[in-house]
Design a protein around this motif. Structure first.
Motif, PDB file in Angstrom:
ATOM      1  N   GLN A 452       0.805  -1.414   0.012  1.00  9.40           N
ATOM      2  CA  GLN A 452       0.001   0.079  -0.198  1.00  9.40           C
ATOM      3  C   GLN A 452       0.785   1.357   0.085  1.00  9.40           C
ATOM      4  O   GLN A 452       0.580   2.139  -0.940  1.00  9.40           O
ATOM      5  CB  GLN A 452      -1.113  -0.140   1.142  1.00  9.40           C
ATOM      6  N   GLN A 456       1.292   4.241  -3.011  1.00  9.17           N
ATOM      7  CA  GLN A 456       0.927   5.355  -2.915  1.00  9.17           C
ATOM      8  C   GLN A 456       2.291   6.517  -3.156  1.00  9.17           C
ATOM      9  O   GLN A 456       2.077   7.427  -3.884  1.00  9.17           O
ATOM     10  CB  GLN A 456       0.710   5.757  -1.379  1.00  9.17           C
ATOM     11  N   LYS A 457       3.381   5.869  -3.140  1.00 11.76           N
ATOM     12  CA  LYS A 457       4.709   6.587  -3.359  1.00 11.76           C
ATOM     13  C   LYS A 457       4.608   6.792  -4.935  1.00 11.76           C
ATOM     14  O   LYS A 457       4.916   7.638  -5.553  1.00 11.76           O
ATOM     15  CB  LYS A 457       5.815   5.967  -3.102  1.00 11.76           C
ATOM     16  N   ASN A 459       2.186   6.406  -6.948  1.00  9.51           N
ATOM     17  CA  ASN A 459       1.050   7.479  -7.385  1.00  9.51           C
ATOM     18  C   ASN A 459       1.296   8.843  -7.394  1.00  9.51           C
ATOM     19  O   ASN A 459       1.367   9.887  -8.211  1.00  9.51           O
ATOM     20  CB  ASN A 459      -0.171   7.169  -6.674  1.00  9.51           C
ATOM     21  N   GLU A 460       2.267   9.363  -6.067  1.00  7.30           N
ATOM     22  CA  GLU A 460       2.830  10.473  -5.841  1.00  7.30           C
ATOM     23  C   GLU A 460       3.692  10.989  -6.864  1.00  7.30           C
ATOM     24  O   GLU A 460       4.032  12.210  -7.520  1.00  7.30           O
ATOM     25  CB  GLU A 460       3.287  10.616  -4.545  1.00  7.30           C
TER      26      GLU A 460
END
Length: 762
Positions: A452, A456-457, A459-460
């Motif tokens: 997860q 997230q990383k 996506n950022e």
């Protein structure tokens, strides 16, 4: 009473009240209380805003981009050091490393290469010439079509410069302080360091070196008087500045020192060699020094002892035996690099070879390993190679690395022609692993939590890339539907997809892009990637075009890692270049072939031409880059603009090209700490040498899935010779079969493109 209590007791009541008030308000204490309340034996300390003793501890594997070695004709006496082609395959290979020297230093200090460094005898000497000029210009002048094109520094260089001088002296000292700590820890216990600077920062650097290495390790402050061509210019109301400072420190009490001498001049001979013996030989009388009684007795037997009336003795030194005048800490006999000199590379900050020759001879011996972590045009590496030293050279500028590569190939050729020894060298960087480090997820997490956090990383990171590309995410102002699981955004009516962050974009990914475009009825798409699989283009573009898809592949530059550059809209995504090479088979020998470079195309634009033309003064001209061509733009006294195209043929763009005749013969193997993830990224504590032994972690070898480009033939332009060969020398294979030839082209901006040429031989 405890020492701390006694210190507090020495404060006046008013001072104690002030301290309590400041602590209650959470404010910083005045600097004077640090010395009153706490033990600190340092009498003098350099303090600056943001000072910290923390250093980078990231350890990344080095990616091998290229292996360069001029083949030797005779290697039978060298055992298994060379392969059948006369190329070095064992032993130390010199390192030319492109990237941020902070990450390079931490990875050298605690990574797998540290063992190689120790096996090579340890790092004995470091010379650095950091960017100490607050007004430094990192641009370059490139000759093209009889004109000079002014190449601006790339964004990475600008970012590094901003980091160095963004807050003035504070940021420069922070930069150099952390790196000097890493250099000290990497340096052998009997090693030395020379730091080149000038009046802007020499007082700061002297204090930093005292703190990092210790005052007891200070050896000299050398003053180098810069001779013409630049010379000293008259300055109103002050003395002309005509010298630089070179600060010389050792790691400890034991270090290499070879006294250096220069030839006597006539005036010196007249003043020192004032005696003449019966045979007419001129001599002087030196102090006897630290010779033993036995040595003095031997000198006396040979008539070499002079007895003074006072009872003292001196040593008779004849002119033809003397080594010359001892070099002092004032160097006035080394001229700057003349613009017409053979060694000149066009770098404004290039230092003369004689300067480095003196330093290397004084503080190292043949076979020693030396390093330069701000190598620029590669003077340190070039002289190290000529003097038989091993070397490591690093630089942030891609153009500097390219200039150094050409220079070292030239040195190899000269040494080979003179039948002298030389070593292979490797071009390395941290590129792929730097991206992986950016996405590395640490901490004690479950598999689900780690997945997860990684998602997230990523996506950022993709959002950052879209912002840098000035694209809009789905659901934004482009009026596009919400994210559908494949494309990431759009710009100017074109879909945008970002390729894998850790892998090159290959044929399967591009085919999937084409399929997804056809599903949505889209006809235009931009594919952004850090790397594209070699040999992918232009065939894939033709395939996309045949299916009605306008596909534009673009490189994601490393500058996307700097959020400041993204926020300011300074990141430039380059179109890929295309290389075309054709094999030319020999009719008489089926195993022999030549490779001809038959085409090279680029698409560059530097800056906004309209704005540059508007700012141009009347009667002036300038060379500009626009839509893949270079133009000389002139403005006459009446303000009329004329444009002359300088790049009249595709060869004008080629600065260098090289060939590996059997590309897939050498796998790229990296060494990673045992227990690290698949990407090999680790963050390890600094590892110090203890009693001469390294406490390094265990490493294991892994194949990256890629291959090393073995540079077997190359042709390139120099400032002295602008000619370029377009066909290789004849290459003969040992046996028939299928081979993959790799052709690498480096353009006049220092950017490289590689293509693969499959061949059937025999």
């Amino acid at each position: 009473m405890a020492k701390q209590d006694k210190k507090a007791y020495d404060l006046s009541e008013a001072e104690q009240r002030d301290l309590v008030t400041l602590l209650q308000q959470g404010k910083a204490l005045p600097e004077k209380y640090r010395f009153i309340l706490f033990e600190d034996k340092r009498e003098v300390e350099l303090v600056w805003n943001g000072k910290t003793r923390d250093v980078c501890m990231t350890v990344l594997p080095f990616q091998t981009l290229e292996h360069i070695d001029e083949p030797r004709a005779e290697t039978k006496t060298q055992g298994d050091l060379f392969d059948s082609r006369g190329r070095q395959q064992k032993g130390w290979a010199n390192k030319l490393i492109w990237g941020d020297n902070k990450l390079i230093l931490s990875s050298l200090k605690s990574g797998a290469l540290r063992r190689q460094i120790e096996d090579a005898g340890g790092l004995k000497l470091i010379y650095i010439d950091p960017p100490f000029d607050v007004g430094a210009d990192f641009s370059m002048d490139i000759e093209i079509g009889g004109e000079t094109f002014h190449k601006e520094p790339n964004l990475l260089e600008q970012i590094a410069y901003r980091d160095t001088w963004g807050r003035g002296a504070d940021s420069f000292i922070s930069m150099i302080y952390e790196r000097l700590i890493l250099m000290r820890d990497l340096l052998a216990v009997d090693g030395s360091i020379y730091v080149h600077c000038d009046w802007r920062v020499n007082s700061f650097i002297r204090q930093v070196l005292d703190e990092v290495f210790g005052k007891s390790c200070y050896r000299n402050e050398i003053r180098w008087k810069r001779q013409p061509p630049r010379g000293a210019k008259a300055i109103a109301r002050q003395y002309a500045k005509s010298s630089d400072t070179i600060l010389y420190y050792s790691r400890g009490d034991q270090y290499c020192w070879n006294p250096q001498f220069k030839e006597y001049n006539r005036e010196y001979i007249k003043s020192k060699f004032v005696h003449r013996d019966r045979d007419g030989r001129i001599y002087r009388i030196d102090a006897i020094g630290d010779y033993s009684d036995k040595s003095i007795a031997e000198f006396r037997e040979r008539g070499r002892i002079y007895d003074y009336p006072s009872g003292k003795v001196g040593l008779i030194r004849y002119l033809d035996e003397a080594k010359g005048e001892a070099i002092t800490d004032i160097w006035i006999d080394v001229a700057e690099v003349n613009s017409q000199a053979i060694e000149g590379t066009g770098y404004a900050t290039q230092k003369p070879e004689r300067l480095l020759e003196r330093i290397i001879n004084a503080s190292s011996n043949p076979g020693d390993l030396i390093a330069d972590f701000f190598c620029g045009s590669g003077t340190t590496a070039a002289i190290a190679e000529k003097l038989g030293r091993k070397w490591i050279a690093t630089d942030l500028g891609k153009f500097g690395i390219h200039t150094t590569r050409k220079r070292l190939i030239g040195v190899q050729r000269v040494l080979k022609a003179a039948s002298k020894d030389f070593r292979a060298f490797e071009v390395l960087n941290l590129g792929r692993y730097e991206r992986q480090a950016y996405l590395n997820v640490g901490g004690r997490l479950t598999s689900a939590q780690k997945a997860q956090a990684l998602a997230q990383k990523e996506n950022e990171f993709r959002e950052l890339i879209l912002r840098a590309y000035k694209a809009t995410g789905f659901g934004g102002s482009e009026g596009l539907p919400a994210q559908d699981g494949f494309f990431h955004g759009a710009r100017n009516g074109r879909l945008v997809v970002i390729g894998p962050i850790n892998l090159p974009v290959g044929r399967l990914f591009v085919e999937e892009v084409i399929t997804e475009c056809r599903k949505r009825g889209a006809s235009r798409v931009d594919v952004l990637a850090f790397e594209f699989e070699m040999g992918l283009f232009p065939a894939v573009l033709e395939e996309a075009r045949s299916k009605g898809i306008d596909l534009a592949p673009k490189y994601i530059p490393a500058e996307v890692f700097d959020k400041r550059a993204v926020d300011k809209g300074q990141v430039v995504f380059h179109d890929i270049s295309f290389v075309e090479a054709t094999p030319r088979y020999e009719k008489k020998n089926k195993l022999a072939v030549r490779i001809e470079l038959t085409d090279f195309s680029v698409y560059y634009t530097q800056g906004t031409a309209e704005a540059a033309i508007a700012a141009m003064k009347e009667g002036k001209s300038e060379v500009m880059c626009e839509q893949g061509q270079l133009y000389k733009v002139s403005k006459n006294k009446d303000g009329i603009i004329t444009k002359e195209r300088l790049t009249k043929q595709w060869t004008d763009w080629v600065d260098y090209w090289a060939v590996d005749f059997d590309y897939m013969s050498r796998r790229e193997i990296i060494k990673v700490p045992v227990g690290t993830g698949h990407n090999g990224v680790a963050s390890l504590p600094g590892l110090e040498a203890q009693q001469g032994e390294m406490a390094l972690p265990q490493f294991e070898e892994r194949w990256t899935g890629g291959y090393i480009f073995e540079n077997e033939w190359q042709s390139f332009r120099t400032r002295q010779n602008r000619d370029l060969e377009l066909t290789t020398a004849l290459h003969t294979y040992d046996r028939p079969g299928r081979y993959t030839v790799a052709v690498k082209v480096i353009d006049i901006f220092g950017n490289d493109t590689m293509t693969l040429v499959p061949m059937n031989v025999g």
